[in-house]
Structures are given as C-alpha cells and as structure tokens.
Enzyme design. Structure first.
Site, PDB file in Angstrom:
ATOM      1  N   CYS A  68       0.687  13.398   5.935  1.00  0.00           N
ATOM      2  CA  CYS A  68       2.019  12.747   5.650  1.00  0.00           C
ATOM      3  C   CYS A  68       3.033  13.672   4.923  1.00  0.00           C
ATOM      4  O   CYS A  68       2.659  14.285   3.843  1.00  0.00           O
ATOM      5  CB  CYS A  68       1.954  11.351   4.946  1.00  0.00           C
ATOM      6  SG  CYS A  68       3.557  10.535   4.753  1.00  0.00           S
ATOM      7  N   CYS A  72       4.202  10.864  -2.206  1.00  0.00           N
ATOM      8  CA  CYS A  72       3.677   9.699  -3.230  1.00  0.00           C
ATOM      9  C   CYS A  72       2.647  10.121  -4.069  1.00  0.00           C
ATOM     10  O   CYS A  72       1.496  10.547  -3.523  1.00  0.00           O
ATOM     11  CB  CYS A  72       3.497   8.465  -2.416  1.00  0.00           C
ATOM     12  SG  CYS A  72       4.828   7.858  -1.129  1.00  0.00           S
ATOM     13  N   CYS A  75      -1.177   9.115  -3.515  1.00  0.00           N
ATOM     14  CA  CYS A  75      -1.733   8.975  -1.968  1.00  0.00           C
ATOM     15  C   CYS A  75      -2.648   9.888  -1.534  1.00  0.00           C
ATOM     16  O   CYS A  75      -2.268  11.291  -1.679  1.00  0.00           O
ATOM     17  CB  CYS A  75      -0.577   8.966  -1.245  1.00  0.00           C
ATOM     18  SG  CYS A  75      -1.097   8.488   0.624  1.00  0.00           S
ATOM     19  N   CYS A 112      -3.990  -5.186  10.141  1.00  0.00           N
ATOM     20  CA  CYS A 112      -3.291  -4.585   9.927  1.00  0.00           C
ATOM     21  C   CYS A 112      -3.295  -3.040  10.416  1.00  0.00           C
ATOM     22  O   CYS A 112      -4.483  -2.566  10.123  1.00  0.00           O
ATOM     23  CB  CYS A 112      -3.026  -4.562   8.432  1.00  0.00           C
ATOM     24  SG  CYS A 112      -2.691  -6.106   7.601  1.00  0.00           S
ATOM     25  N   CYS A 143       0.052  -6.935  11.943  1.00  0.00           N
ATOM     26  CA  CYS A 143       0.784  -6.420  10.870  1.00  0.00           C
ATOM     27  C   CYS A 143       0.563  -4.710  10.966  1.00  0.00           C
ATOM     28  O   CYS A 143      -0.168  -4.301  11.516  1.00  0.00           O
ATOM     29  CB  CYS A 143       0.211  -6.781   9.178  1.00  0.00           C
ATOM     30  SG  CYS A 143       1.247  -6.090   8.043  1.00  0.00           S
ATOM     31  N   CYS A 203       6.106  -7.672   4.477  1.00  0.00           N
ATOM     32  CA  CYS A 203       5.007  -7.434   3.612  1.00  0.00           C
ATOM     33  C   CYS A 203       5.315  -6.552   2.661  1.00  0.00           C
ATOM     34  O   CYS A 203       5.302  -5.490   2.912  1.00  0.00           O
ATOM     35  CB  CYS A 203       3.545  -7.446   4.300  1.00  0.00           C
ATOM     36  SG  CYS A 203       2.186  -6.916   3.273  1.00  0.00           S
ATOM     37  N   ARG A 279      -1.197 -11.088  -2.120  1.00  0.00           N
ATOM     38  CA  ARG A 279      -2.544 -10.350  -1.610  1.00  0.00           C
ATOM     39  C   ARG A 279      -3.186  -9.566  -2.841  1.00  0.00           C
ATOM     40  O   ARG A 279      -2.357  -8.526  -3.318  1.00  0.00           O
ATOM     41  CB  ARG A 279      -2.629  -9.412  -0.621  1.00  0.00           C
ATOM     42  CG  ARG A 279      -3.696  -8.952   0.206  1.00  0.00           C
ATOM     43  CD  ARG A 279      -3.608  -7.982   1.260  1.00  0.00           C
ATOM     44  NE  ARG A 279      -3.270  -9.058   2.430  1.00  0.00           N
ATOM     45  CZ  ARG A 279      -1.972  -9.037   3.124  1.00  0.00           C
ATOM     46  NH1 ARG A 279      -1.101  -8.330   3.015  1.00  0.00           N
ATOM     47  NH2 ARG A 279      -1.998 -10.041   4.048  1.00  0.00           N
TER      48      ARG A 279
END
Length: 341
Positions: A68, A72, A75, A112, A143, A203, A279
C-alpha cells in the site's frame, strides 16, 4: 478539559436518542464519569436498541495484501515500512467466494473484503463486482474496505450489491498527523460522503492505543457522532503493535492501552452513537475473557471471527465458541443490524 457543566448536561439528556450536536467537551466528560456509572448507562442505552445477548459475527478477508502507498504508522501492509510482509495481487473472485462460503459455515453473517490500496482503481471494479455479487448470493451481508472512493465508484459498488463500506477515521483530527500523512482527514470524510450518497451503509471507527491522549479518543468519537449520519457500524480497534511500523515499535516500548480505558472508549462509543453496531475489532487476541465481557456489557455487539484479521492474529473459531458459551451469547442472524439514525 471537560467541565462539570458539560458533564451534567450530557448526563441529563436521554442518551438513547441519537444526537448530532455533541461538543468535544461533552464527549470528554463522558470519559471522565465514574467507571461503574458509565458502563451502567452504556449498557442501558444498548438494551434500548439491541438484544444484549446477541453478537454479530463478521469475517474479514484480505483480498489484496501489502504494497500500500499509504504510510499509516500502524499498518503492516504499508510499502513505507519493512515488516517482512510480501505484497500479493488481488485474489480471484472464485477464491474469495469460497472463503465466504467457509465463513458462513463457521457462523459469520457478514463477510468483509479488504484490499491494501490507497484508492480503488476503475480497472479493478468489475472483478470486485463479481466478488460482491457472489458473496451476496450466499445470503451474507457484504462489506468492503478498498481505500478512497469517488462518487461514481461508490455507486458502482452499491449496484454490485455492497451493503457496507468501511473507511475508518483512525483517530481524532488533532492527532491524525501523528498517524498518517499521505491522506488527509478531509479525504476520509469525502469518501464517507460518497458512500452515504450512494445509499450504502457506513462502517467507520478508529484505533486506540497509538500513543494518543484521552482527549484524542474523545475527539475521534466526537467526529463520528457529529457526522451527518452516525456510522451504521463503528469498529473500536486496539492497536496490534507490528514490529517495523513506527507506532508498533513505539507501543512495544511504552506499553499498550489500559484495559479499563479501552472499555471506557467502547462505552462512550455506545453512548454517542446509540444505534450503531459497535464492533470489538482488532486486538481481541490479547484480551482476556473478562475484558471482552466488559466490552459487551458496555455496548459492543459485533466481533470479527476467524484466526486472522487481514494480517494480524485473531482468536480462532473454537476460542470464540467457548467465549460465547461462557457469556451465554448467541450469534446475531444476518439482517439483524438496525439502521443508525
């Protein structure tokens, strides 16, 4: 700091009625309430909208892992950090649908799909549409979390049958630059708007335990509670420290978030977004049964199941079955989610 006036005002309001006019001081005042009072009130609000004995089981599959372009700081999939994770291509739709079948057989009612992308590319949309339609045909809620979307992409995903789109704010706006610099807070808000405008459910939640202060946690929940529509699903993640990531390395040295403070965060999430599915997400692998029980009491009513959560550990199915039996919980049926207001 939050003052007594803000705390008294929030305490006097019927908390089961969704509000969109929260102030940051009011949200921080909720965090400062005596723990037993806070959990009792959150449990009461939870019972007004949901069956407290039902917990939704969702399963999350990484359909495109690693590489990616975002940075972040938590991550393992960021190309900016050396975490030992090998980048992989987008999975074939038939393999994803097979995973969804296994998830349903294991008791999941929502499936998901997550891709490590900065944003969705138009060339990938047809393949994703096939995945979504195939999972939807199994009777599962669908999702996806695919990075940033534009308005047309959101409409295409909706047309393919996608029920929910996940796009977390991660933290409060004041602490955000300490977490990621390759995407702005407004970018995240814009994607959420495209999702809402397309008619999909949102979400959206965040991560705690990244070195932020309590006010930053309050600021995250304030941002969520003052959206034009509350998130339909609100994940509360505890940072899973990953060696090689800036935040993971820092937390491994300084220690993870206090369990009671985490439960406070769940309780405040329930109070400010009373009709959202809250969640209990990443970090459950290291949570005791007692801590998870407190989270369910405080208003959490959804978990991810399966041994892996994208690339990080998650309790195995037999562990969760034992937890459900211990706490007299039962899985929520598909379609049991109530829309947020």
């Amino acid at each position: 700091m939050a003052d007594d006036t803000a705390m008294n005002r929030s305490a006097a309001i019927d908390m089961s009625v969704p509000r969109h006019d929260w102030t940051l001081d009011e949200v921080e005042a909720l965090f400062a309430r005596p723990f037993m009072d806070l959990v009792f009130e959150a449990a009461s609000v939870h019972r007004a909208a949901f069956n407290p004995s039902e917990v939704q089981k969702s399963q999350l599959l990484s359909i495109k892992t690693g590489g990616c372009a975002e940075n972040c700081g938590y991550c393992s999939q960021s190309a900016s950090f050396d975490t030992g994770l090998k980048a992989e291509k987008l999975m074939d739709a038939t393999a994803v649908i097979a995973e969804a079948m296994a998830a349903k057989a294991g008791g999941a009612s929502r499936f998901c799909m997550g891709a490590a992308w900065r944003e969705l590319k138009d060339r990938d949309t047809p393949k994703l549409a096939t995945m979504i339609a195939g999972v939807k045909a199994l009777g599962l809620e669908t999702c996806a979390t695919l990075g940033m979307l534009n308005a047309d992409q959101a409409r295409q995903l909706k047309d393919a049958g996608l029920d929910f789109y996940n796009h977390n704010l991660d933290t409060g706006p004041e602490y955000y630059a300490q977490v990621v610099t390759t995407r702005t807070y407004q970018d995240r808000l814009d994607t959420l708007k495209h999702v809402r405008d397309a008619g999909m459910s949102t979400c959206c939640g965040g991560i705690v335990g990244m070195g932020e202060a309590r006010r930053d946690r309050a600021s995250l929940l304030h941002a969520l509670a003052t959206l034009p529509e509350h998130p339909d699903s609100l994940p509360v993640n505890a940072l899973v420290p990953v060696t090689g990531t800036p935040l993971g390395d820092r937390v491994l040295k300084t220690g993870e978030i206090d369990p009671i403070e985490f439960v406070r965060t769940v309780a405040v999430a329930r109070l400010v977004c009373p009709r959202a599915m809250v969640r209990l997400s990443a970090g459950r692998e290291t949570m005791s049964a007692e801590m998870q029980a407190l989270c369910f009491l405080a208003g959490a009513n959804s978990i991810f199941v399966g041994g892996k959560l994208l690339t990080t550990p998650n309790p195995e199915q037999d562990e969760d079955a034992a937890l459900f039996a211990l706490l007299d919980l039962k899985p929520m049926a598909a379609g049991g989610v109530r829309a947020a207001a």
